[in-house]
Write a protein that holds these residues in place. Structure first.
Motif, PDB file in Angstrom:
ATOM      1  N   GLU A 217       0.805  -1.209   0.000  1.00 23.38           N
ATOM      2  CA  GLU A 217       0.000   0.000   0.000  1.00 23.38           C
ATOM      3  C   GLU A 217       0.846   1.271   0.000  1.00 23.38           C
ATOM      4  O   GLU A 217       0.393   2.315  -0.476  1.00 23.38           O
ATOM      5  N   ALA A 220       1.123   1.590  -3.703  1.00 22.19           N
ATOM      6  CA  ALA A 220      -0.155   1.656  -4.415  1.00 22.19           C
ATOM      7  C   ALA A 220      -0.919   2.941  -4.119  1.00 22.19           C
ATOM      8  O   ALA A 220      -1.636   3.460  -4.977  1.00 22.19           O
ATOM      9  N   CYS A 228       0.315  -6.067 -10.026  1.00 19.41           N
ATOM     10  CA  CYS A 228       0.493  -6.761  -8.749  1.00 19.41           C
ATOM     11  C   CYS A 228       0.048  -8.211  -8.873  1.00 19.41           C
ATOM     12  O   CYS A 228      -0.924  -8.523  -9.569  1.00 19.41           O
ATOM     13  N   TYR A 250      -7.809  -0.073  -4.770  1.00 19.78           N
ATOM     14  CA  TYR A 250      -6.759   0.457  -5.657  1.00 19.78           C
ATOM     15  C   TYR A 250      -7.095   0.205  -7.132  1.00 19.78           C
ATOM     16  O   TYR A 250      -6.600  -0.744  -7.746  1.00 19.78           O
ATOM     17  N   VAL A 253      -4.323  -0.307  -9.877  1.00 19.21           N
ATOM     18  CA  VAL A 253      -3.485  -1.510  -9.895  1.00 19.21           C
ATOM     19  C   VAL A 253      -4.200  -2.649 -10.612  1.00 19.21           C
ATOM     20  O   VAL A 253      -5.385  -2.905 -10.372  1.00 19.21           O
ATOM     21  N   TRP A 277       4.977  -6.670  -6.939  1.00 18.16           N
ATOM     22  CA  TRP A 277       4.410  -5.606  -7.773  1.00 18.16           C
ATOM     23  C   TRP A 277       5.512  -4.756  -8.412  1.00 18.16           C
ATOM     24  O   TRP A 277       6.673  -4.823  -8.005  1.00 18.16           O
TER      25      TRP A 277
END
Length: 280
Positions: A217, A220, A228, A250, A253, A277
């Motif tokens: 996070e 992100a 990811c 998110y 992503v 990621w």
């Protein structure tokens, strides 16, 4: 210039994607006693974990033979001018060095070997990007440059339920494994200098997974487009649940799930969880 993309089985790229993107795969193997199984060909991840439970036996692993690489390169030389080989970290396997040695034995095609310094579907990030570029006609130098760019932002963290397999296979030092087992620690692990090392020592499985999510996070939440993957060892339901939770938070992503297959599963054991990621 036509460029072929080769990877090893530990990238765990589904066959339909390999076929779609024209990715060539050279398998590593697991060995139960006198029986050798090529992962992604002779044995699936599900069959592997079932076999361990049934036999109570932890297999050994082996890299692809040099001859298999040479055979693959000679086959590709009929249709391609160059080949880029993308492999799991040279710090935990001799596969990368094997591709270099094999490439030097073949005269009709130029072989570029790339050390992902990671494994599993995070290694697969590089493979898929390279394959897409190769299909668009990019030359090997441009592809390698893009892979080096990805390497600047790629991150991966994982935890295991039991450190014994990592220690037994020589992928983690004995002292670290013993200390972890005594304290019932569920350390968050990562690759550093191409080897698996502890990132943080955490006492419970739930807290370890939450910490990995926190690390994800941090990147992100910036809002930048990212790729990811959530990786599990015989725990698909948990990976899908985690994917669903993170997707809702998110939208920047692109999430996928994958698995720790037989070779990597030998060292990490059932119950391992990881997230990898990179910023696109």
């Amino acid at each position: 210039m036509r460029t072929a993309i080769v990877t090893d089985s530990t990238a765990y790229i589904p066959k339909e994607i390999r076929d779609q993107l024209n990715i060539h795969m050279v398998p590593l193997s697991v060995v139960f006693g006198t029986e050798t199984y090529r992962e992604e060909i002779d044995i699936t991840a599900e069959e592997f974990f079932k076999k361990i439970k049934e036999t109570g036996q932890l297999p050994t692993t082996s890299m692809p033979p040099i001859g298999l690489f040479v055979e693959k390169f000679e086959e590709l030389a009929k249709d391609y001018d160059a080949v880029i080989c993308i492999h799991l970290s040279s710090g935990i396997s001799g596969t990368f060095q094997g591709s270099i040695t094999s490439g030097e034995m073949v005269d009709d095609i130029k072989v570029y070997s790339f050390d992902s310094e990671l494994a599993c579907s995070v290694e697969g990030f590089y493979v898929i990007e390279a394959a897409k570029m190769a299909l668009e006609g990019a030359d090997p130098e441009a592809i390698i440059a893009r892979l080096d760019e990805i390497k600047k932002s790629v991150r991966a963290y994982f935890m295991v339920d039991d450190l014994t397999n990592l220690q037994r296979g020589g992928r983690l030092s004995s002292a670290q494994a013993i200390i972890g087992s005594l304290l019932q620690v569920k350390p968050v692990l990562h690759f550093q200098d191409k080897k698996i090392v502890p990132f943080e020592k955490i006492r419970t499985r739930k807290k370890a997974i939450n910490r990995i999510v926190e690390l994800f996070e941090e990147d992100a939440s910036s809002g930048v487009p990212m790729e990811c993957v959530i990786i599990e060892a015989n725990g698909e339901a948990q990976a899908l649940e985690l994917k669903q939770q993170l997707e809702a938070k998110y939208p920047n992503v692109n999430f996928n799930t994958s698995y720790f297959g037989p070779v990597i599963g030998t060292h990490l054991g059932e119950g391992a969880v990881g997230i990898g990621w990179y910023k696109k």
